[in-house]
Design a protein around this motif. Structure first.
Motif, PDB file in Angstrom:
ATOM      1  N   ARG A 220       9.888  30.083   6.701  1.00 39.45           N
ATOM      2  CA  ARG A 220      11.126  30.625   7.294  1.00 39.45           C
ATOM      3  C   ARG A 220      11.288  30.152   8.743  1.00 39.45           C
ATOM      4  O   ARG A 220      12.403  29.992   9.229  1.00 39.45           O
ATOM      5  CB  ARG A 220      11.121  32.152   7.232  1.00 39.45           C
ATOM      6  N   LEU A 221      10.185  29.948   9.437  1.00 33.32           N
ATOM      7  CA  LEU A 221      10.276  29.428  10.803  1.00 33.32           C
ATOM      8  C   LEU A 221      10.814  27.998  10.806  1.00 33.32           C
ATOM      9  O   LEU A 221      11.518  27.598  11.738  1.00 33.32           O
ATOM     10  CB  LEU A 221       8.898  29.485  11.479  1.00 33.32           C
ATOM     11  N   ASP A 222      10.479  27.230   9.761  1.00 27.48           N
ATOM     12  CA  ASP A 222      11.068  25.882   9.635  1.00 27.48           C
ATOM     13  C   ASP A 222      12.591  25.976   9.529  1.00 27.48           C
ATOM     14  O   ASP A 222      13.317  25.195  10.146  1.00 27.48           O
ATOM     15  CB  ASP A 222      10.509  25.176   8.398  1.00 27.48           C
ATOM     16  N   LEU A 223      13.059  26.935   8.719  1.00 28.44           N
ATOM     17  CA  LEU A 223      14.509  27.101   8.555  1.00 28.44           C
ATOM     18  C   LEU A 223      15.142  27.603   9.860  1.00 28.44           C
ATOM     19  O   LEU A 223      16.246  27.185  10.219  1.00 28.44           O
ATOM     20  CB  LEU A 223      14.799  28.088   7.415  1.00 28.44           C
ATOM     21  N   LEU A 224      14.438  28.487  10.572  1.00 28.64           N
ATOM     22  CA  LEU A 224      14.963  28.994  11.841  1.00 28.64           C
ATOM     23  C   LEU A 224      15.094  27.876  12.875  1.00 28.64           C
ATOM     24  O   LEU A 224      16.009  27.903  13.715  1.00 28.64           O
ATOM     25  CB  LEU A 224      14.040  30.093  12.378  1.00 28.64           C
TER      26      LEU A 224
END
Length: 342
Positions: A220-224
């Motif tokens: 999810r941090l990649d998407l953020l």
């Protein structure tokens, strides 16, 4: 391929450094004897036992607890730095720089001065976590505006939080007795001297939980990192993600600070170095940061124990000697890329 080589290199270097660090000191034990002592302890008749009469006791009662503490605390600080940089979207976010570590130290010091024991032997770790959580939330709320964190605002927020917690530590030093004052000074300098298995038993489950939880949010941090709007379109609850990461960060920093004090810049230097090698994807970056943070702190602790004969240097001082110039370089680099202090 590059990631595999990096992970393998860091893993091998960590094992070698652990064997060397455990055997180095006033009573020298060779790495092969350190390895033999571990193997015999788990029931395998492999390798020689320490030749000195007190070698095995020195390893298991003094050296191994300190090595184990260095490994888990280094991993915790590097992971916390990586998480903070991800949610702030800012390369300068680091627990020591923005005041989270000193906030956690304030909670731990208050426990010592006032003699709190609400949670038994866990009290220091719990109060360090809660104070670190408050400090992290303050930094987050004060430094973000318009969906982003400006460099100047983040640095100034860190100065303000560090100044406030510094004043709190000074006040507690004034209130405390001689023993409490010595412990507060210890927390401010950072040290692994006097590490014990009981302390490791308290912080290890907390740090292990924090690191495992970090693996679950890495994707999810990649998407953020694509931007808040893009992340929301891809199904990420951005605010919930940030709150979860803040809690994980506070848990990791609180556990790291609880018995070792403030050790700055590990969370700044390691994620940046690893990112230069394997890129910004958070899952491999997390693995590399865990290994790199452990290796850095283990190496720094070895220098702290051996640089000056019959003396134990504060490990926080050594990491700051390396991290201070690195932070300045990052600041100049960020300013150059942004075209100013925006």
């Amino acid at each position: 391929m590059r990631r595999t080589i990096l992970f393998a290199g860091l893993g091998i270097a960590l094992v070698i450094m652990a064997l060397v660090s455990a055997g180095t000191g006033q009573l020298y034990v060779s790495p092969s004897e350190v390895f033999g002592s571990i193997m015999h302890a788990i029931g395998l008749d492999i390798g020689p036992m320490p030749s000195h009469a007190n070698g095995n006791n020195a390893l298991w009662n003094i050296r191994f607890p300190r090595v184990a503490m260095a490994i888990v605390i280094g991993a915790a600080l590097a992971t916390a730095g990586m998480l903070m940089q991800a949610i702030f979207g800012n390369p300068l976010a680091e627990p020591g720089v923005v005041g989270v570590s000193s906030g956690a130290a304030l909670g731990a010091s208050a426990t010592i001065v006032f003699g709190w024991s609400f949670f038994g032997e866990w009290t220091i770790a719990v109060t360090a976590f809660l104070a670190g959580l408050v400090a992290t939330m303050l930094v987050y709320l004060m430094s973000r505006a318009g969906g982003k964190t400006e460099i100047v605002t983040l640095v100034l927020t860190g100065i303000a939080i560090n100044a406030f917690t510094g004043a709190g530590l000074a006040f507690l030093t004034f209130l405390g007795d001689q023993a409490a004052r010595e412990q507060i000074v210890f927390w401010q300098l950072g040290s692994l001297n006097g590490s014990r298995w009981q302390q490791f038993g308290i912080i290890f489950p907390l740090i292990a939980f924090g690191i495992i939880a970090s693996f679950f949010v890495a994707r999810r941090l990649d998407l953020l990192s694509l931007g808040e709007k893009s992340a929301r379109h891809l199904g990420v609850n951005v605010e919930l993600l940030r709150i979860v990461v803040i809690v994980i960060t506070a848990l990791l920093v609180g556990a790291a600070v609880a018995f070792a004090g403030i050790i700055a810049f590990v969370g700044l230097v390691i994620p940046h170095l690893m990112r230069m090698v394997i890129g910004p994807a958070h899952l491999p970056l997390l693995i590399a940061s865990v290994l790199g943070g452990s290796l850095l702190l283990l190496s720094a602790d070895l220098v702290a124990r051996t640089a000056v004969p019959m003396a134990d240097l504060p490990i926080g001082m050594l990491t700051s000697l390396v991290g201070g110039p690195f932070f300045f370089w990052l600041l100049r680099r960020a300013r150059k890329r942004a075209g100013g202090w925006a």
